[in-house]
Design an enzyme around this catalytic site. Structure first.
Site, short mmCIF file in Angstrom:
data_model
loop_
_atom_site.label_atom_id
_atom_site.label_comp_id
_atom_site.label_asym_id
_atom_site.label_seq_id
_atom_site.Cartn_x
_atom_site.Cartn_y
_atom_site.Cartn_z
N ARG A 134 -1.83 -79.25 7.97
CA ARG A 134 -1.25 -80.33 8.98
C ARG A 134 0.20 -79.59 9.41
NH1 ARG A 134 -1.66 -85.60 10.67
NH2 ARG A 134 -3.48 -86.09 9.47
N GLU B 80 -1.29 -90.66 -4.91
CA GLU B 80 -2.78 -90.06 -4.26
C GLU B 80 -3.59 -89.23 -5.40
OE1 GLU B 80 -4.84 -87.94 -0.49
OE2 GLU B 80 -2.76 -88.62 -0.52
N GLU C 283 2.88 -92.94 8.65
CA GLU C 283 3.61 -91.79 8.60
C GLU C 283 3.99 -91.35 9.90
OE1 GLU C 283 1.03 -89.02 5.60
OE2 GLU C 283 -0.27 -89.97 7.06
#
Length: 1299
Positions: free
Chosen positions: A852, A781, A1233
């Site tokens: 997160r 990414e 995920e």
């Protein structure tokens, strides 16, 4: 001595002119000959024989066995010169999509066994080689054939069992989705659900697949058969730096050894190949004795079995297995010990070529077999002076040394028979059971006086406890003549604790664990012998729906067949352009230092070198980074981690570029590095900002609590280990600064922007194209974008595995500290938790990852008073980055730690405490988001039911009462995972749909395909919306020239975002076509398209989507960070060996809420793949760094990801029924995920088993167990009388540190 040409057969081609003119060509077939002839199906995954991606089959006539033999090999290690008179079969040679698939290829593809597909050709060839030798293999045969394969993205159960369709043992009632829906709907189902149905795997296969027909296999070339039967001739190949000689006789071999005393003898190249590739060693002369008759001798003697030193380990195993079947049991104790060690020795591909003699004279201190040979007193025959010696501890005078003289070679080894009253066992303890180097290995040999239990002779041999394989001579001496009794055991343990010592800073670390193992393994041997002595005295498919509606059906991955045949094209498979150059990186060897001088003189003298690039050569900006520009493309005057990219070498071949890069000499002025989280905390080395989420009043909560506990837990990092390493091909277009980039990246737009920035051109001059990736998991990414800016020249760069692991970073290590207040009932009333993440040398995406983690700090539990704080540690490690789960698993892992502590403190069943504190529908999270469509309670109850949890718990309690040194444990773990990018602007997607005059549709969207089946699902969405078959729709690639400004394929949101964008575009086309459908209601799709075209209607449409009602403010703790949540529950059962720390994954049941699945086959594959990646994270994969910040685990040799044997014996996945999700396309849910954290059920099942073991020693209450739960940590936590014999060392410099 005349230079020769080799004759080798590769599919479809005969090569009689292989003239090895370069060092690389001498050593590797994968990087040279296969690619040279256009056979790109064989993939390079690691270059050290540790992953299996490069597996091919070699066939040759064996004069020693008088037959044609077929065997799988690692192409990355098989020297091209060794293939003289051999036929090499690659995946292209057994079948293709264009002609005919081989049954192996068809089964793996149609049974959803392939995801990213990069490793699939290797698995296909492992299975194919097995079937060439054994058309009806047993399950054990299949498991052994797959031992050399590692898997990162796969449907695990299918991969193991799909080959079993030609095996006698079939798998009934498996419950896996199948593709033969029409056939299955006519049959009786095992279980019917509203959404999915289970059917017999056997019913779905036998009548729907091609049978295996051995008569149709590739015939061994007649030319080779004739040549192979001729007398052996000497061969010689001269490379740039290496002379390869294949002697034709023992006399010639000895003459050459006299002429070249420092020459290395190579049979399988499994050691020398790695030394030359990774240790930068050079052996100018290599002697290849593999075909010399004497060295391939197998002969039974009066005392044992004599093996020539060039006999392969596979042949060794075959001969010993036959002997075990034929001879009396008492004679084969050593043979069975050797077979036990071979079972775990590397992979089948390595065993097929590695020689017995090579294993011995390599003199590895952690050899699997040398302790056996040493303890057995094997006799070695040396050629030159013809002496015979017994193998004892004097055979290894020092590290990697033997007593062989320079002109001597090992000719034979005689493995002895055992006698009555003699018992022999061998043990190996390693991080992973299959295909792993040993932590400690040992062999134990005891002989008793006739008809007594008095020890006449004892030999205890250990590897991993010194620079050489050693005998515990003093212990053996003191125990000889003693009775085999508990008193002997106690004395043996004390003596071993004193004799088997290690320096606290010893290489390999784990000193306490290794010393404990020497005692524990002797105890296992004692029990085995005691037992034998006593024995001497006195074992889902959808319900019926419109056949044209493909959404929700288990459609096969669109690339599966091409992946199984090796025809799927990855970045490095793109044919070379004319005059293409190759680039290699020059990286820092220091973690924190100023660059004082760079000496390129030697590097520039390497043949083929074109340029040496530094920061000064970058035409645009040298500043880069995914979120903030705090990184450099190439280092300027300072390096901040080992692996920091300083410069690049451009050359005509990859081998020349890499050789020159290693020749660059850099001098540094070193600065003190910050490596660990603890060091960062001590010196307050943090990135800003810190983050906090708080709800309620924690001080009031602690006042109300009956009890307060404090604790901490460390969660280690994880390497992505995608099978395809980072690769970029940059092609200049010759005008206006245009550049076309073929990149293995999840983030095409970010790559485009950063390359444009480095080149100093607008983004519209750069086109970034991605066909597919061989895995990504978040690692491509951001870090791939940094690498692509380095190669913004007309060159190709594909990183070797060790380079990729060194420079790209991985999952963030986390330290969690917590204080929890709770009532005596187990109800938690207050929680304070602080997270520290090791971000590395740049910010990268660390802030979003930390956020997160905080968003998931309570997992599924409703805590009325809670405060979470988060800090990003700035260290001198390569920048850590996105990884599947993106901080969520670390946040939830700490939550389950304090939940377990509370249960242990209260003396309550932990599943009861979890259920008591669980959220309910309508509750609000600490960040104030209301939980809607909450299904965790349903997942929990269904998981308890299908796993038969209560029955398992009772059976485990009974098992633990009956076993002292083996304990079983069980755990049920829930997960709640928020779906959306936490960066608001990324929650958008675009699509472009073209309809052509013939009715075919070209679909383009912003997501990239990395094995997760995104393109397959998007075709299903377009098929449903347009009302046409999937066969009319095609996705070519992802490109910035078709869909601009795309978000990364990440956050599990790609199906949601791109699916809605495609829906929008297709609806636009439907509206344009509707008048023609109304006018001609009985017409076909093609009729309507043609009518619209002739009426000049635009048959191309853009689609766009942005997630509505999103946004969160950390300052006010208000807003909605997630669109919705995915839920799941897993129950796992394990068995722990308390003496070694080994564990077995016995059972896992998973219930996952994926809404209305777009494709249940792909979704189940994602659940299984994520779960097994989580098993690696929490129980197996450990990144080791030196105190100076040097990564010590740079390949599959040291870093172990799950293999086939790590899959739970029983693995059941169920998708929750009747749980539509109104927030996503066609009521589906994200699946990439969320399931990963469910692997924590294995970790906490291990902890449950350890709890039972500790209870045997009178230890109760909470205890710390960091992640991953490696054998070392498990053994050390199972405290007992043996661990007390090995006290902790004092102050010392450790070999590796916990970062």
């Amino acid at each position: 001595m005349q230079e020769n040409k080799s004759i080798t057969f590769i599919p479809f081609k005969q090569h009689n002119n292989i003239n090895c003119k370069s060092y690389t060509e001498v050593l590797f077939i994968t990087l040279n000959k296969l690619l040279e002839v256009g056979l790109t199906g064989t993939k390079l995954g690691c270059a050290e024989g540790g992953c299996g991606a490069c597996t091919v089959m070699v066939s040759r006539f064996s004069s020693h066995q008088d037959r044609i033999i077929h065997f799988a090999v690692n192409a990355c290690l098989a020297p091209l010169c060794s293939l003289h008179h051999s036929a090499v079969t690659t995946v292209e040679g057994i079948g293709s999509v264009a002609s005919k698939l081989h049954p192996v290829q068809e089964r793996i593809a149609r049974a959803h066994g392939s995801q990213c597909g990069f490793c699939t050709p290797g698995i296909v060839m492992s299975m194919y080689a097995l079937l060439r030798n054994n058309p009806q293999p047993s399950l054990l045969d299949i498991e052994e054939a797959f031992q050399g394969e590692v898997l990162r993205s796969y449907q695990s159960k299918t991969f193991v069992c799909s080959p079993c369709w030609w095996q006698k043992e079939t798998y009934m009632e498996s419950g896996w989705p199948c593709t033969c829906s029409e056939a299955c709907t006519k049959r009786e189902y095992v279980e019917c659900m509203k959404m999915y149905q289970k059917c017999s795997f056997q019913q779905c296969t036998q009548e729907n697949f091609m049978p295996l027909d051995p008569t149709q296999e590739i015939i061994f070339p007649i030319e080779l058969l004739g040549l192979s039967k001729k007398p052996l001739k000497q061969l010689c190949f001269q490379g740039e730096r290496v002379l390869w000689i294949q002697p034709s006789s023992l006399t010639e071999l000895l003459d050459f050894k006299t002429q070249y005393p420092e020459a290395r003898l190579v049979v399988g190249n499994t050691e020398v190949g790695i030394e030359m590739k990774f240790k930068n060693l050079l052996y100018p002369v290599i002697l290849a004795p593999a075909f010399i008759p004497e060295l391939n001798t197998v002969q039974r003697t009066a005392d044992g079995i004599l093996f020539g030193a060039a006999c392969t380990l596979t042949r060794l195993g075959m001969v010993l297995r036959d002997a075990v079947q034929e001879l009396p049991t008492y004679q084969t104790e050593v043979f069975r010990a050797v077979l036990e060690q071979l079972r775990w020795f590397a992979g089948q591909q390595v065993r097929n070529v590695a020689a017995i003699g090579g294993n011995i004279v390599t003199a590895s201190p952690i050899s699997d077999l040398n302790p056996v040979f040493l303890a057995a007193g094997c006799k070695l025959t040396l050629a030159s002076k013809g002496r015979v010696i017994e193998m004892d501890d004097s055979f290894f005078p020092g590290y990697r040394k033997t007593v062989l003289k320079p002109d001597e070679i090992l000719l034979f080894i005689e493995i002895p028979f055992t006698k009555k009253g003699q018992y022999f066992s061998a043990f190996k303890q390693s991080q992973r059971r299959e295909d792993d180097i040993a932590t400690v290995t040992c062999a134990m040999n005891v002989a008793f006086e006739e008809n007594t239990n008095s020890v006449r002779n004892l030999r205890l041999s250990y590897g991993g406890m010194a620079p050489t394989t050693v005998l515990a001579k003093e212990t053996c001496k003191r125990l000889t003549g003693r009775k085999w009794s508990d008193e002997l055991l106690q004395d043996a343990c004390s003596l071993l604790a004193k004799e088997m010592t290690l320096d606290p800073s010893a290489p390999g670390g784990m000193v306490t664990y290794r010393r404990t193992l020497t005692i524990s393994l002797f105890f296992k041997f004692y029990l085995i012998v005691q037992h034998k002595l006593k024995a001497k005295e006195g074992q889902n498919l959808l319900l019926r729906q419109n056949k044209d509606d493909v959404v929700g059906r288990p459609i096969m991955h669109l690339s599966a067949l091409k992946q199984a045949t090796g025809e799927a094209v990855y970045c490095d498979d793109i044919p070379c352009y004319d005059n293409e150059l190759h680039l290699a990186l020059v990286t820092s060897t220091k973690a924190h230092a100023f660059i004082e001088n760079i000496d390129t003189k030697e590097a520039m003298c390497v043949p083929g070198v074109v340029a040496f690039l530094t920061a000064k050569d970058i035409p645009g900006s040298n500043r880069t980074g995914p979120a903030v520009y705090d990184e450099t493309v190439l280092a300027e005057d300072m390096v901040t981690c080992v692996g920091h990219i300083i410069a690049a070498i451009v050359a005509d071949t990859q081998a020349h570029a890499q050789r020159a890069a290693k020749a660059v000499k850099i001098t540094y002025k070193e600065l003190k590095p910050v490596v660990t989280i603890q060091e960062a905390i001590s010196c307050k080395s943090f990135y800003q900002p810190t983050r906090k989420i708080e709800q309620g009043n924690i001080e009031e909560g602690f006042k109300k609590a009956d009890h307060i506990l404090e604790g901490e837990m460390h969660i280690g990092g994880q390497e992505h280990f995608y099978l395809e390493t980072n690769c970029t091909l940059a092609v200049p277009r010759g005008e206006d600064g245009e550049m076309e980039m073929f990149v293995s990246t999840q983030s095409t737009s970010k790559t485009q922007m950063l390359v444009a920035k480095a080149l100093g051109v607008p983004a519209n001059r750069i086109v970034c194209r991605v066909k597919r990736m061989g895995g990504g998991f978040g690692g491509k990414e951001c870090r791939s974008t940094i690498l692509s800016t380095v190669v913004a020249k007309p060159v190709r760069c594909m990183l070797d595995r060790d380079e990729d692991m060194l420079v790209t970073g991985g999952r963030h290590p986390f330290l969690g500290r917590y204080k929890v207040g709770f009532m005596k009932t187990g109800r938690i009333v207050s929680l304070e938790v602080t997270y520290y993440s090791n971000a590395g040398n740049s910010a990268d995406l660390s802030l979003s990852i930390l956020e997160r983690a905080l968003f998931h700090m309570e997992n599924c539990y409703n805590i009325p008073h809670i405060r979470g704080m988060g800090y990003m540690c700035k260290t001198n490690l390569p920048s850590n980055t996105a990884f599947r789960g993106f901080g969520g698993p670390q946040g939830m892992m700490v939550a389950e730690s304090w939940m377990g502590d509370v249960a242990l403190h209260c003396g309550l069943p932990v599943e009861q405490v979890r259920r008591l504190n669980m959220y309910k529908q309508g509750d609000r999270t600490p960040f104030t988001q209301r939980l809607e469509q909450f299904t965790i309670d349903r997942c929990w109850e269904e998981c308890l039911s299908i796993s038969q949890y209560n029955q398992r718990r009772k059976a485990i309690e009974q098992f633990n009462r009956q076993h002292r040194w083996k304990k079983r444990g069980i755990a049920v773990i829930p997960t709640k995972f928020g779906i959306s990018f936490t960066a608001l602007f990324l929650n958008q997607a675009g699509a472009l749909v073209h309809v052509y005059i013939d009715g075919s549709v070209l679909l383009t969207h912003g997501g990239t395909e990395m094995g997760q089946g995104l393109h397959t699902k998007m075709v299903q969405v377009a098929s449903k919306v347009l009302g046409i078959p999937c066969s009319k729709i095609h996705i070519s690639e992802t490109s910035t020239s078709t869909v601009p400004n795309t978000s990364p394929t990440a956050a599990s949101a790609s199906s949601d975002l791109n699916g809605m964008a495609i829906y929008d575009a297709c609806q636009t086309l439907n509206q344009r076509l509707q008048p023609y459908k109304t006018k001609n209601p009985k017409g076909t799709w093609e009729d309507w398209v043609k009518a619209a075209y002739f009426d000049r209607v635009n048959l191309s449409a853009n689609g766009f989507y942005k997630t509505p009602d999103m946004g969160y403010d950390f300052e006010t703790n208000e807003g909605k960070p997630f669109n919705y949540f995915s839920y799941g529950v897993a129950c796992s059962e394990v068995e722990v060996d308390c003496l070694t720390g080994d564990h077995k994954n016995l059972h896992t049941s998973i219930v996952m809420d994926v809404g209305n699945s777009l494709n249940p086959a792909i979704d189940i594959g994602q659940v299984e793949g994520a779960f097994m990646q989580g098993v690696g994270l929490f129980t197996l994969e450990e990144l080791l760094y030196s105190p100076e910040g040097v990564l010590l685990t740079r390949g599959p040799g040291m870093y172990k990801i799950p293999a086939f044997g790590d899959i739970p014996t029983e693995l059941n996945v169920s998708l929750l029924r009747d749980a539509p999700n109104e927030k996503a396309i066609f009521s589906s849910k994200a699946v990439g995920e969320p399931p990963l954290f469910l692997a924590a059920s294995v970790f906490y099942a291990i902890k449950d088993a350890i709890t039972a073991a500790r209870a045997e020693s009178g230890l109760r209450g909470p205890f710390r167990l960091d992640s991953p739960a490696t054998p070392e940590r498990i053994r050390n936590a199972c405290e007992d009388s043996f661990t007390k014999l090995v006290p902790e060392a004092g102050t010392y410099k450790p070999w590796a540190v916990q970062v």
